[in-house]
Design a protein around this motif. Structure first.
Motif, PDB file in Angstrom:
ATOM      1  N   ASN A 197     -27.997  72.536  57.923  1.00 33.59           N
ATOM      2  CA  ASN A 197     -26.942  71.506  57.886  1.00 33.59           C
ATOM      3  C   ASN A 197     -25.955  72.372  56.314  1.00 33.59           C
ATOM      4  O   ASN A 197     -26.011  73.282  56.189  1.00 33.59           O
ATOM      5  CB  ASN A 197     -28.278  70.241  56.797  1.00 33.59           C
ATOM      6  CG  ASN A 197     -28.812  70.884  55.486  1.00 33.59           C
ATOM      7  OD1 ASN A 197     -28.601  71.631  54.968  1.00 33.59           O
ATOM      8  ND2 ASN A 197     -30.102  70.075  55.663  1.00 33.59           N
TER       9      ASN A 197
ATOM     10  N   ASN B  25     -24.057  69.863  62.589  1.00 34.25           N
ATOM     11  CA  ASN B  25     -23.012  68.696  62.334  1.00 34.25           C
ATOM     12  C   ASN B  25     -22.287  68.660  63.333  1.00 34.25           C
ATOM     13  O   ASN B  25     -22.094  67.885  65.093  1.00 34.25           O
ATOM     14  CB  ASN B  25     -21.890  68.297  61.208  1.00 34.25           C
ATOM     15  CG  ASN B  25     -22.951  67.645  59.944  1.00 34.25           C
ATOM     16  OD1 ASN B  25     -24.012  67.272  59.992  1.00 34.25           O
ATOM     17  ND2 ASN B  25     -22.204  66.825  59.406  1.00 34.25           N
ATOM     18  N   THR B  26     -22.118  70.307  64.660  1.00 31.89           N
ATOM     19  CA  THR B  26     -21.568  70.560  65.163  1.00 31.89           C
ATOM     20  C   THR B  26     -21.942  70.153  66.834  1.00 31.89           C
ATOM     21  O   THR B  26     -21.682  69.361  67.347  1.00 31.89           O
ATOM     22  CB  THR B  26     -21.163  72.043  65.424  1.00 31.89           C
ATOM     23  OG1 THR B  26     -20.413  72.134  63.691  1.00 31.89           O
ATOM     24  CG2 THR B  26     -20.202  72.217  66.467  1.00 31.89           C
ATOM     25  N   SER B  27     -23.278  70.521  66.500  1.00 34.73           N
ATOM     26  CA  SER B  27     -24.420  70.163  67.849  1.00 34.73           C
ATOM     27  C   SER B  27     -24.836  68.668  68.568  1.00 34.73           C
ATOM     28  O   SER B  27     -24.111  68.552  68.865  1.00 34.73           O
ATOM     29  CB  SER B  27     -25.132  70.665  67.341  1.00 34.73           C
ATOM     30  OG  SER B  27     -26.198  70.374  66.481  1.00 34.73           O
ATOM     31  N   GLN B  28     -24.534  67.898  66.892  1.00 35.71           N
ATOM     32  CA  GLN B  28     -24.812  66.782  67.054  1.00 35.71           C
ATOM     33  C   GLN B  28     -23.302  65.881  67.615  1.00 35.71           C
ATOM     34  O   GLN B  28     -22.827  64.871  68.887  1.00 35.71           O
ATOM     35  CB  GLN B  28     -24.900  66.148  65.821  1.00 35.71           C
ATOM     36  CG  GLN B  28     -26.685  66.124  65.917  1.00 35.71           C
ATOM     37  CD  GLN B  28     -26.802  65.658  64.333  1.00 35.71           C
ATOM     38  OE1 GLN B  28     -26.160  64.849  63.624  1.00 35.71           O
ATOM     39  NE2 GLN B  28     -28.098  65.521  64.196  1.00 35.71           N
ATOM     40  N   THR B  29     -22.382  66.347  67.028  1.00 33.71           N
ATOM     41  CA  THR B  29     -20.821  65.776  67.036  1.00 33.71           C
ATOM     42  C   THR B  29     -20.325  66.398  69.222  1.00 33.71           C
ATOM     43  O   THR B  29     -19.335  65.342  69.405  1.00 33.71           O
ATOM     44  CB  THR B  29     -19.568  66.505  66.320  1.00 33.71           C
ATOM     45  OG1 THR B  29     -20.067  66.046  65.110  1.00 33.71           O
ATOM     46  CG2 THR B  29     -18.168  65.782  67.034  1.00 33.71           C
ATOM     47  N   LYS B  30     -20.707  67.346  69.457  1.00 33.21           N
ATOM     48  CA  LYS B  30     -20.429  67.851  70.486  1.00 33.21           C
ATOM     49  C   LYS B  30     -21.366  68.289  71.708  1.00 33.21           C
ATOM     50  O   LYS B  30     -21.264  67.416  72.726  1.00 33.21           O
ATOM     51  CB  LYS B  30     -20.264  69.153  70.596  1.00 33.21           C
ATOM     52  CG  LYS B  30     -18.632  69.988  69.713  1.00 33.21           C
ATOM     53  CD  LYS B  30     -18.128  71.393  69.501  1.00 33.21           C
ATOM     54  CE  LYS B  30     -17.387  71.390  68.710  1.00 33.21           C
ATOM     55  NZ  LYS B  30     -15.719  70.581  69.107  1.00 33.21           N
ATOM     56  N   HIS B  31     -22.199  67.104  71.013  1.00 30.92           N
ATOM     57  CA  HIS B  31     -23.880  66.562  71.467  1.00 30.92           C
ATOM     58  C   HIS B  31     -24.532  67.418  72.847  1.00 30.92           C
ATOM     59  O   HIS B  31     -24.805  67.908  73.938  1.00 30.92           O
ATOM     60  CB  HIS B  31     -23.033  65.510  72.805  1.00 30.92           C
ATOM     61  CG  HIS B  31     -22.873  64.253  72.577  1.00 30.92           C
ATOM     62  ND1 HIS B  31     -23.550  63.429  71.553  1.00 30.92           N
ATOM     63  CD2 HIS B  31     -21.768  63.356  72.722  1.00 30.92           C
ATOM     64  CE1 HIS B  31     -22.439  62.235  71.359  1.00 30.92           C
ATOM     65  NE2 HIS B  31     -21.543  63.374  72.192  1.00 30.92           N
TER      66      HIS B  31
ATOM     67  N   THR C  85     -20.207  77.620  64.083  1.00 36.58           N
ATOM     68  CA  THR C  85     -20.012  76.464  63.994  1.00 36.58           C
ATOM     69  C   THR C  85     -18.585  75.789  64.775  1.00 36.58           C
ATOM     70  O   THR C  85     -18.398  76.221  65.454  1.00 36.58           O
ATOM     71  CB  THR C  85     -19.418  75.851  62.674  1.00 36.58           C
ATOM     72  OG1 THR C  85     -18.153  76.883  62.229  1.00 36.58           O
ATOM     73  CG2 THR C  85     -20.545  76.747  61.788  1.00 36.58           C
ATOM     74  N   GLN C  86     -18.396  74.701  64.292  1.00 38.98           N
ATOM     75  CA  GLN C  86     -17.599  74.092  64.931  1.00 38.98           C
ATOM     76  C   GLN C  86     -17.159  74.579  66.510  1.00 38.98           C
ATOM     77  O   GLN C  86     -18.257  74.255  68.082  1.00 38.98           O
ATOM     78  CB  GLN C  86     -15.643  74.737  64.584  1.00 38.98           C
ATOM     79  CG  GLN C  86     -16.060  74.100  63.161  1.00 38.98           C
ATOM     80  CD  GLN C  86     -14.191  74.731  62.547  1.00 38.98           C
ATOM     81  OE1 GLN C  86     -14.185  75.010  62.850  1.00 38.98           O
ATOM     82  NE2 GLN C  86     -14.470  74.255  60.774  1.00 38.98           N
ATOM     83  N   ASP C  87     -15.975  75.068  67.419  1.00 35.49           N
ATOM     84  CA  ASP C  87     -16.232  74.893  69.150  1.00 35.49           C
ATOM     85  C   ASP C  87     -16.327  76.780  68.794  1.00 35.49           C
ATOM     86  O   ASP C  87     -16.877  76.919  70.633  1.00 35.49           O
ATOM     87  CB  ASP C  87     -14.340  75.350  69.248  1.00 35.49           C
ATOM     88  CG  ASP C  87     -14.041  74.259  69.067  1.00 35.49           C
ATOM     89  OD1 ASP C  87     -14.705  72.891  69.217  1.00 35.49           O
ATOM     90  OD2 ASP C  87     -12.359  74.391  69.720  1.00 35.49           O
TER      91      ASP C  87
END
Length: 120
Positions: A103, A83-89, A42-44
């Motif tokens: 999800n 969500n992370t993968s979408q946000t960070k493209h 998740t996240q970074d």
């Protein structure tokens, strides 16, 4: 020894501190002792799975090499927060390992269904 299902949730960037390396070391050690290990990025922490890492520029060892060894330890349950993968493209094609995109509802079920959950 009875096998436990272990979920390691990685959320921090792969370089800058030791959390990602410690999580991967723990995963490999637990799997070597016959434990059922799952990894959730998740996240970074998602940057840890990118093919295009160049940590030599900051004088760090490439943790992607450790990730590449995960299947040899029968660690094949790799999950990626959608969500992370979408946000960070970040797409599946950019990753060094195949993973299942999940999800928040699926993550909640994963946490509930594992015997041990550790967050790094």
């Amino acid at each position: 020894m009875q096998s436990k299902s272990i979920l390691l949730i990685l959320s921090h960037a792969p370089y800058g501190d030791t959390r990602a390396k410690e999580a991967l070391d723990l995963a490999l050690t637990a799997a070597a002792f016959g434990q059922d290990v799952s990894l959730l990025f998740t996240q970074d922490a998602l940057y840890l799975l990118l093919k295009s890492q160049q940590p030599q520029a900051i004088e760090q060892k490439n943790l992607a090499n450790i990730c590449s060894a995960l299947p040899m330890y029968d660690i094949d349950k790799i999950y990626i927060e959608n969500n992370t993968s979408q946000t960070k493209h970040i797409t599946a094609e950019q990753l060094i390992l195949p993973g299942v995109f999940v999800n928040h509802n699926q993550i909640a079920l994963m946490i509930r269904d594992h015997d041990v959950v550790l967050r790094f």
